[in-house]
Design an enzyme around this catalytic site. Structure first.
Site, short mmCIF file in Angstrom:
data_model
loop_
_atom_site.label_atom_id
_atom_site.label_comp_id
_atom_site.label_asym_id
_atom_site.label_seq_id
_atom_site.Cartn_x
_atom_site.Cartn_y
_atom_site.Cartn_z
N GLY A 47 0.74 -1.13 0.02
CA GLY A 47 0.04 0.16 -0.09
C GLY A 47 0.75 1.39 0.08
O GLY A 47 2.03 1.45 0.51
N GLN A 52 2.73 10.33 0.77
CA GLN A 52 4.00 9.88 1.24
C GLN A 52 5.04 10.25 0.25
O GLN A 52 6.12 10.03 0.51
CB GLN A 52 4.14 8.33 1.16
CG GLN A 52 3.00 7.98 2.47
CD GLN A 52 3.25 6.49 2.44
OE1 GLN A 52 2.32 5.58 2.06
NE2 GLN A 52 4.00 5.81 3.04
N CYS A 96 5.21 0.57 7.40
CA CYS A 96 5.19 1.71 6.59
C CYS A 96 6.34 2.25 5.90
O CYS A 96 7.38 2.11 6.29
CB CYS A 96 4.56 2.97 7.46
SG CYS A 96 4.20 4.19 6.51
N LEU A 97 6.14 2.56 4.63
CA LEU A 97 7.50 2.92 3.76
C LEU A 97 8.12 4.14 4.29
O LEU A 97 9.03 4.54 4.12
CB LEU A 97 7.15 3.12 2.31
CG LEU A 97 6.61 1.88 1.52
CD1 LEU A 97 6.02 2.32 0.26
CD2 LEU A 97 7.83 0.92 1.29
N HIS A 138 -4.79 1.95 7.12
CA HIS A 138 -3.45 2.59 7.21
C HIS A 138 -3.38 3.71 6.26
O HIS A 138 -2.94 4.55 6.51
CB HIS A 138 -2.61 1.39 7.11
CG HIS A 138 -1.12 1.69 7.24
ND1 HIS A 138 -0.24 1.61 8.22
CD2 HIS A 138 -0.37 2.56 6.42
CE1 HIS A 138 0.90 2.34 7.69
NE2 HIS A 138 0.98 2.95 6.71
N GLU A 139 -3.84 3.22 5.16
CA GLU A 139 -3.30 4.41 3.76
C GLU A 139 -4.37 5.60 4.07
O GLU A 139 -3.82 6.75 3.71
CB GLU A 139 -3.52 3.57 2.56
CG GLU A 139 -2.51 2.41 2.03
CD GLU A 139 -1.02 2.67 2.52
OE1 GLU A 139 -0.78 3.96 2.36
OE2 GLU A 139 -0.36 1.80 3.01
N HIS A 142 -2.94 8.12 6.30
CA HIS A 142 -1.91 9.07 5.75
C HIS A 142 -2.54 10.21 5.13
O HIS A 142 -2.01 11.40 5.08
CB HIS A 142 -1.27 8.36 4.64
CG HIS A 142 -0.07 7.35 5.00
ND1 HIS A 142 0.97 7.68 5.72
CD2 HIS A 142 0.23 6.09 4.87
CE1 HIS A 142 1.77 6.93 5.82
NE2 HIS A 142 1.36 5.79 5.36
NI NI Z 1 2.12 3.95 5.58
#
Ligand code: NI
Length: 167
Positions: A47, A52, A96-97, A138-139, A142
């Site tokens: 994701g 991000q 998470c990235l 989660h996304e 963001h």
């Molecule tokens: Ni994330």
């Protein structure tokens, strides 16, 4: 297409709230292609959210189909996503990235009903559960300037440093 740079914690831009998408044009679809390539280039790669990569627009991509035995809708481009219903609560591990050195245990709804547009502006609804529902929640966080770090019940018990293997 291009792999874009990922903002990482504690970059203050990750706290910014993203704006709704209004133009479903070729520029949007080109950006979605870059965002997807960036997601697939990263570790985990299930994701990603537009903020991000420093684009503060309400766009996320989720694809958990590579995870075995997980109910899923395949590749999902979710523009202006909105969770309509939540059901159940379950704790699970997230990465998470934008938080490359840690994972954490976060409580999320077990099942959600979601409305979103695709990259052509078509509105759709989805029912989802388990890992896919977790990834979507989660996304979407963001888009509202939240990281999984903001949702830990206990930093002492629910935050884990990723193992780094010596060469
Ligand atoms: Ni994330």
């Amino acid at each position: 297409m291009a792999v874009l740079d990922i903002l990482t914690y504690p970059d203050p831009r990750l706290k910014q709230v993203s704006a709704p998408v209004t133009d479903f044009d070729e520029a949007l679809r080109a950006f979605v292609a870059d965002l997807e390539e960036t997601m697939r280039a990263g570790p985990g790669g299930v994701g990603i959210a537009a903020p991000q990569v420093g684009e503060f627009r309400r766009i996320v991509i989720v694809d958990v189909s590579a995870k075995p035995k997980t109910p899923n809708h395949g590749r999902l481009v979710l523009v202006n996503p909105e969770i309509l219903e939540w059901d159940g609560m379950v704790k699970g591990r997230e990465g998470c990235l934008s938080v490359p050195d840690f994972t954490g245990n976060v409580i999320r709804a077990a099942r959600i009903r979601l409305r979103a547009q695709d990259e052509h502006g078509e509105a759709r609804e989805y029912e989802m559960e388990g890992y896919e529902a977790r990834a979507v929640q989660h996304e979407i966080d963001h888009l509202d300037g939240l990281l999984f770090l903001d949702r830990l019940v206990s930093k002492r018990h629910d935050l884990f440093r990723r193992k780094v293997y010596a060469k």
